[in-house]
Scaffold this motif. Structure first.
Motif, PDB file in Angstrom:
ATOM      1  N   GLY A 223       0.827  -1.198   0.000  1.00  0.00           N
ATOM      2  CA  GLY A 223       0.000   0.000   0.000  1.00  0.00           C
ATOM      3  C   GLY A 223       0.862   1.249   0.000  1.00  0.00           C
ATOM      4  N   GLN A 224       0.632   2.136  -0.972  1.00  0.00           N
ATOM      5  CA  GLN A 224       1.355   3.406  -1.043  1.00  0.00           C
ATOM      6  C   GLN A 224       0.355   4.559  -0.929  1.00  0.00           C
ATOM      7  N   LEU A 225       0.740   5.583  -0.206  1.00  0.00           N
ATOM      8  CA  LEU A 225      -0.066   6.789  -0.133  1.00  0.00           C
ATOM      9  C   LEU A 225       0.857   8.003  -0.121  1.00  0.00           C
ATOM     10  N   ILE A 226       0.272   9.150  -0.327  1.00  0.00           N
ATOM     11  CA  ILE A 226       1.076  10.365  -0.385  1.00  0.00           C
ATOM     12  C   ILE A 226       0.584  11.375   0.641  1.00  0.00           C
ATOM     13  N   GLU A 227       1.531  12.154   1.159  1.00  0.00           N
ATOM     14  CA  GLU A 227       1.210  13.257   2.056  1.00  0.00           C
ATOM     15  C   GLU A 227       1.528  14.562   1.336  1.00  0.00           C
ATOM     16  N   LEU A 228       0.561  15.467   1.343  1.00  0.00           N
ATOM     17  CA  LEU A 228       0.665  16.717   0.604  1.00  0.00           C
ATOM     18  C   LEU A 228       0.529  17.913   1.539  1.00  0.00           C
ATOM     19  N   VAL A 242     -13.017  13.515   6.645  1.00  0.00           N
ATOM     20  CA  VAL A 242     -12.419  12.619   5.657  1.00  0.00           C
ATOM     21  C   VAL A 242     -13.427  12.407   4.531  1.00  0.00           C
ATOM     22  N   VAL A 243     -12.948  12.352   3.292  1.00  0.00           N
ATOM     23  CA  VAL A 243     -13.824  12.097   2.151  1.00  0.00           C
ATOM     24  C   VAL A 243     -13.407  10.793   1.479  1.00  0.00           C
ATOM     25  N   MET A 244     -14.398   9.920   1.262  1.00  0.00           N
ATOM     26  CA  MET A 244     -14.187   8.668   0.530  1.00  0.00           C
ATOM     27  C   MET A 244     -14.961   8.805  -0.781  1.00  0.00           C
ATOM     28  N   PRO A 245     -14.316   9.400  -1.796  1.00  0.00           N
ATOM     29  CA  PRO A 245     -15.024   9.758  -3.023  1.00  0.00           C
ATOM     30  C   PRO A 245     -15.173   8.579  -3.983  1.00  0.00           C
ATOM     31  N   GLU A 246     -16.309   8.527  -4.626  1.00  0.00           N
ATOM     32  CA  GLU A 246     -16.532   7.474  -5.609  1.00  0.00           C
ATOM     33  C   GLU A 246     -15.559   7.644  -6.769  1.00  0.00           C
ATOM     34  N   GLY A 247     -14.842   6.574  -7.091  1.00  0.00           N
ATOM     35  CA  GLY A 247     -13.965   6.577  -8.249  1.00  0.00           C
ATOM     36  C   GLY A 247     -12.608   7.201  -8.030  1.00  0.00           C
ATOM     37  N   GLU A 248     -12.322   7.669  -6.815  1.00  0.00           N
ATOM     38  CA  GLU A 248     -11.032   8.296  -6.539  1.00  0.00           C
ATOM     39  C   GLU A 248     -10.453   7.748  -5.240  1.00  0.00           C
ATOM     40  N   SER A 249      -9.195   8.075  -4.983  1.00  0.00           N
ATOM     41  CA  SER A 249      -8.546   7.650  -3.748  1.00  0.00           C
ATOM     42  C   SER A 249      -9.102   8.437  -2.562  1.00  0.00           C
ATOM     43  N   ASP A 250      -9.001   7.837  -1.388  1.00  0.00           N
ATOM     44  CA  ASP A 250      -9.486   8.504  -0.185  1.00  0.00           C
ATOM     45  C   ASP A 250      -8.733   9.806   0.052  1.00  0.00           C
ATOM     46  N   PHE A 251      -9.445  10.782   0.568  1.00  0.00           N
ATOM     47  CA  PHE A 251      -8.984  12.157   0.705  1.00  0.00           C
ATOM     48  C   PHE A 251      -9.064  12.505   2.192  1.00  0.00           C
ATOM     49  N   ILE A 252      -7.904  12.611   2.848  1.00  0.00           N
ATOM     50  CA  ILE A 252      -7.881  12.693   4.305  1.00  0.00           C
ATOM     51  C   ILE A 252      -7.177  13.969   4.768  1.00  0.00           C
ATOM     52  N   PRO A 253      -7.916  15.055   4.960  1.00  0.00           N
ATOM     53  CA  PRO A 253      -7.309  16.279   5.494  1.00  0.00           C
ATOM     54  C   PRO A 253      -6.910  16.067   6.958  1.00  0.00           C
ATOM     55  N   LEU A 254      -5.702  16.479   7.306  1.00  0.00           N
ATOM     56  CA  LEU A 254      -5.200  16.253   8.660  1.00  0.00           C
ATOM     57  C   LEU A 254      -5.402  17.458   9.577  1.00  0.00           C
ATOM     58  N   GLY A 255      -5.883  18.582   9.045  1.00  0.00           N
ATOM     59  CA  GLY A 255      -6.171  19.717   9.891  1.00  0.00           C
ATOM     60  C   GLY A 255      -4.968  20.534  10.295  1.00  0.00           C
ATOM     61  N   ASN A 256      -3.795  20.207   9.779  1.00  0.00           N
ATOM     62  CA  ASN A 256      -2.579  20.950  10.133  1.00  0.00           C
ATOM     63  C   ASN A 256      -1.821  21.384   8.880  1.00  0.00           C
ATOM     64  N   GLY A 257      -2.605  21.667   7.832  1.00  0.00           N
ATOM     65  CA  GLY A 257      -1.969  22.037   6.579  1.00  0.00           C
ATOM     66  C   GLY A 257      -1.422  20.855   5.818  1.00  0.00           C
ATOM     67  N   ARG A 258      -1.901  19.653   6.159  1.00  0.00           N
ATOM     68  CA  ARG A 258      -1.446  18.432   5.513  1.00  0.00           C
ATOM     69  C   ARG A 258      -2.651  17.629   5.015  1.00  0.00           C
ATOM     70  N   LEU A 259      -2.421  16.851   3.966  1.00  0.00           N
ATOM     71  CA  LEU A 259      -3.458  16.032   3.355  1.00  0.00           C
ATOM     72  C   LEU A 259      -2.870  14.679   2.980  1.00  0.00           C
ATOM     73  N   ILE A 260      -3.577  13.614   3.335  1.00  0.00           N
ATOM     74  CA  ILE A 260      -3.191  12.265   2.924  1.00  0.00           C
ATOM     75  C   ILE A 260      -4.114  11.820   1.800  1.00  0.00           C
TER      76      ILE A 260
END
Length: 374
Positions: A223-228, A242-260
């Motif tokens: 499993g690979q993921l990215i932090e932005l 957290v957003v689990m969008p249809e057809g896309e990878s999970d979108f996880i805002p961390l609340g500290n200026g970071r996104l997984i």
């Protein structure tokens, strides 16, 4: 009489088992040693979404484990005084393009609220409302919001619980160990005697049991993921679901200026922990489709871990047939941060003889996954 317990693996299962062995009434009766070198641990790299209630998986036992695992996580968070940087009940949103599928999703949420109040409040959202909930997004389908959804930092969770356990009865040795042909722990050629052994080794379960006459149904999945970084887009202190969008990878805002964003599911890579440029590009493209301000310049790092899967994608746990002093929990797959805490708790309670409920509502027979070869 003090019993000596070994825990091999310090991820979600092992750390929770250690925590409960330190918190049980009989905690003083246990001397616990954890062996963990941290290599490839799925817990450290996991995306961290706790939101099992809208899953349509047909395995009822899995759902029971995930549902009650989510409830247990909330309880552990409160009991152990976890900061929001570890466990944050931020809510989750699952989107659907088709209006009928969205209606079915909402109805499923309503039905499952009757089983557990951990799901929290439920609300159907338009696409515009989704974007207001998650202002970094500029393109979305409608969705269903559940307020009980959470994000979990698995690495910090494990550290938090083992720190508590170390104050009571836990020693941690950061070295790899093996199980020998007699079912005992070996460290650098030295045999160590324990009354009970908990294997919380995830995808490495088959390998650590290779000296024993056992057929083990566990395989690795990469499993690979990215932090932005999102600071330049939205600022540093905006908390979002957290957003689990249809057809896309999970979108996880961390609340500290970071996104997984992630994670990938790669079945043919074994225990490879190297970053794959094609996968990273796919994840970046998925993030860009949700927020057109995100691109490769926002990339901070890539996180990679190895999940454990079984042939029927179900987790398993219990005492190993023919080796009753060895207990195991594995095969958790991509839901490990949700199901792992309950598996760890049950294994600790089995050792302490404190199980006062039907654990078979959470599992298929362990012989489905580990068989004694005669």
């Amino acid at each position: 009489m003090t019993k000596k317990i070994a825990i091999i693996g310090g991820g979600i299962v092992g750390s929770t088992a250690a925590y409960f062995l330190s918190q049980l009434d009989s905690g003083n009766d246990f001397e616990v040693t954890m062996f963990d070198d941290g290599n490839g641990q799925a817990t450290k790299a996991a995306a961290g979404i706790i939101s099992p209630w809208l899953s349509k998986r047909r395995n009822k036992k899995w759902y029971n484990l995930a549902r009650d695992g989510a409830t247990l996580l909330k309880q552990i968070s409160k009991q152990s005084k976890m900061p929001e940087s570890i466990y944050n009940q931020c809510g989750t949103i699952i989107t659907r393009e088709d209006s009928e599928k969205l209606k079915e999703l909402y109805q499923l949420a309503e039905e499952r609220r009757d089983e557990t109040d951990t799901i929290g409040d439920i609300k159907e959202l338009t696409a515009d409302e989704v974007m207001r909930f998650v202002p970094i997004i500029d393109s979305s389908y409608p969705g269903v919001f559940v307020s009980g959804g959470a994000r979990l930092n698995g690495d910090k969770y494990a550290s938090h619980l083992t720190k508590i356990a170390k104050k009571k009865n836990l020693t941690i040795i950061k070295q790899p160990v093996s199980i020998n042909k007699d079912g005992n722990v070996e460290l650098d050629g030295q045999v160590l005697e324990f009354d009970s052994i908990i294997l919380a080794t995830g995808a490495w379960t088959k390998d650590i049991l290779k000296e024993l006459p056992l057929d083990v149904d566990v395989r690795p999945q990469k499993g690979q993921l990215i932090e932005l970084s999102t600071t330049q887009i939205l600022g540093a202190n905006v908390d979002m679901p957290v957003v689990m969008p249809e057809g896309e990878s999970d979108f996880i805002p961390l609340g500290n200026g970071r996104l997984i964003v992630g994670a990938s599911h790669e079945n043919d890579k074994g225990f490879d922990l190297s970053a794959d440029a094609d996968i990273i590009d796919e994840l970046l493209n998925s993030a860009h489709s949700m927020s057109n301000q995100i691109n490769a310049e926002n990339l901070i790092r890539v996180k990679i871990g190895t999940r454990a899967y079984t042939s029927d994608f179900a987790p398993f746990f219990g005492r190993i047939p023919g080796y009753e002093k060895i207990l195991v929990g594995s095969g958790l797959g991509s839901s490990g941060l949700t199901t792992g805490p309950l598996v760890g708790k049950i294994l600790a309670e089995m050792i302490a003889d404190k199980v006062d409920y039907d654990i078979d509502e959470y599992r298929k027979p362990i012989e489905n996954y580990i068989k004694l070869v005669k």
